[in-house]
Design an enzyme around this catalytic site. Sequence first.
Site, PDB file in Angstrom:
ATOM      1  N   HIS A 149       0.815  -1.227   0.000  1.00 19.61           N
ATOM      2  CA  HIS A 149       0.000   0.000   0.000  1.00 19.61           C
ATOM      3  C   HIS A 149       0.847   1.276   0.000  1.00 19.61           C
ATOM      4  CE1 HIS A 149      -3.668  -2.182   0.515  1.00 19.61           C
ATOM      5  NE2 HIS A 149      -3.369  -2.645   1.708  1.00 19.61           N
ATOM      6  N   ASP A 186      -3.017 -10.419  -2.198  1.00 18.67           N
ATOM      7  CA  ASP A 186      -3.523  -9.873  -0.938  1.00 18.67           C
ATOM      8  C   ASP A 186      -4.945  -9.372  -1.207  1.00 18.67           C
ATOM      9  OD1 ASP A 186      -2.277  -8.435   1.826  1.00 18.67           O
ATOM     10  OD2 ASP A 186      -4.011  -7.423   0.937  1.00 18.67           O
ATOM     11  N   HIS A 188      -6.511  -6.896  -0.329  1.00 22.26           N
ATOM     12  CA  HIS A 188      -6.628  -5.450  -0.536  1.00 22.26           C
ATOM     13  C   HIS A 188      -5.878  -5.041  -1.804  1.00 22.26           C
ATOM     14  CE1 HIS A 188      -6.954  -6.218   3.892  1.00 22.26           C
ATOM     15  NE2 HIS A 188      -8.080  -5.561   3.655  1.00 22.26           N
ATOM     16  N   ASP A 274      -5.096 -12.562   3.445  1.00 22.06           N
ATOM     17  CA  ASP A 274      -6.320 -12.014   4.021  1.00 22.06           C
ATOM     18  C   ASP A 274      -7.549 -12.250   3.139  1.00 22.06           C
ATOM     19  OD1 ASP A 274      -4.999 -10.290   2.316  1.00 22.06           O
ATOM     20  OD2 ASP A 274      -4.850  -8.647   3.743  1.00 22.06           O
TER      21      ASP A 274
HETATM   22 ZN    ZN Z   1      -4.240  -6.919   2.847  1.00 28.30          ZN
END
Ligand code: ZN
Length: 369
Positions: A149, A186, A188, A274
């Site tokens: 991120h 991931d 996200h 996740d």
């Molecule tokens: Zn994540």
Amino acid sequence: MNEVTNNKKTAFYWDETCFWHGGGNYATVIPVGGFVQPLVAGGLPEAPETKRRLKNLIEATGLSSELAILGACKANTEDLLRIHPMNYLKTFKALSDKGGGELGLRTPFGPGGFEIAAKSAGLVKRAVTDVAQGRFRNAYALSRPPGHHCLPDWPNGFCLLANIAIAIEAAKAAKLVNRVAVVDWDVHHGNGTEHIFYDRDDVLTISIHQDRCYPHDTGSVDCQGEGKGLGYNVNIPLPAGSGHQTYLEAMQKIVLPKLRAFEPDMIVIACGFDASAVDPIARMLCGSHTFREMTRMLMTICEKIVAAHEGGYSELHVPFCGHAVLEELSNSKIHAPDPIHHRITVQQPDERNQAHQSDIVRDLATALV
Ligand code: ZN
């Protein structure tokens, strides 16, 4: 261990100090304050245990004896400056020396946080370098804090340095790799990696994520790169509740064809777990067998693979997901049975929901340039 044995092996990079990263007072992802009571066992879900327990599990099963277990130096200033501006690094280091704090969004760190983040980036850098040089067949870096991120001058989503981008640029500067593909599974969106390589055609970035889980305003299929990078950024935003079959369809219909066309020298997996069915901060339905199958698929495309650990917040499940990836990478017969495999398989989407998810994957595939 001679070179012949080495280059058939899988390397596993870790460092105890990466488990010491932390700070902040949160109730899951919400800062404590007002009427938000601190959790007794809480704090950020980005906690050491999920990662430490993966390291523990490979030792308990004996898989670690088949891997080359290694550490790494910190990423140095030259490495960091290829991605991050000096003023960000100076501010981060100064606050870290003063005992820690918060520079972005949900990225608290304690004393020595700068050095720990540089160590985490160093683990990924060494994994990429060693595999690129042919020292090992493939590798897993148990990096913490995560990196996907992080923007060049703004840390967010638990990520303080852009580990994977730092590692790729170091390998490119050393002329060890030409074309690198990042496959980010991931749950996200890999917004930092996307941003850093958005106008580049030598680094293909692919992110499979829960639609608008985090960040809430990035990760659209329409963001496909710009300039000569157009077509080299692929977003696959899947609806909440997507499971094993949907992930494999996304791989078969979108990820693998893109990778075959790109012909990477190396694939770097932004390896978050996740999307697990029991993750506390996302809503997908993957099992350890999903991550196993996806690893297997990537191994048909490219010999050189580095998995860099990202998110994954179930203390129970992350170790089994990571073990499954490592079993595949190392072609090991040592198996760690996933204790919630049955539970996850019976919770998969029913026929009607599956048809809907499959339609979405097909639509995403046709939306790409
Ligand atoms: Zn994540």
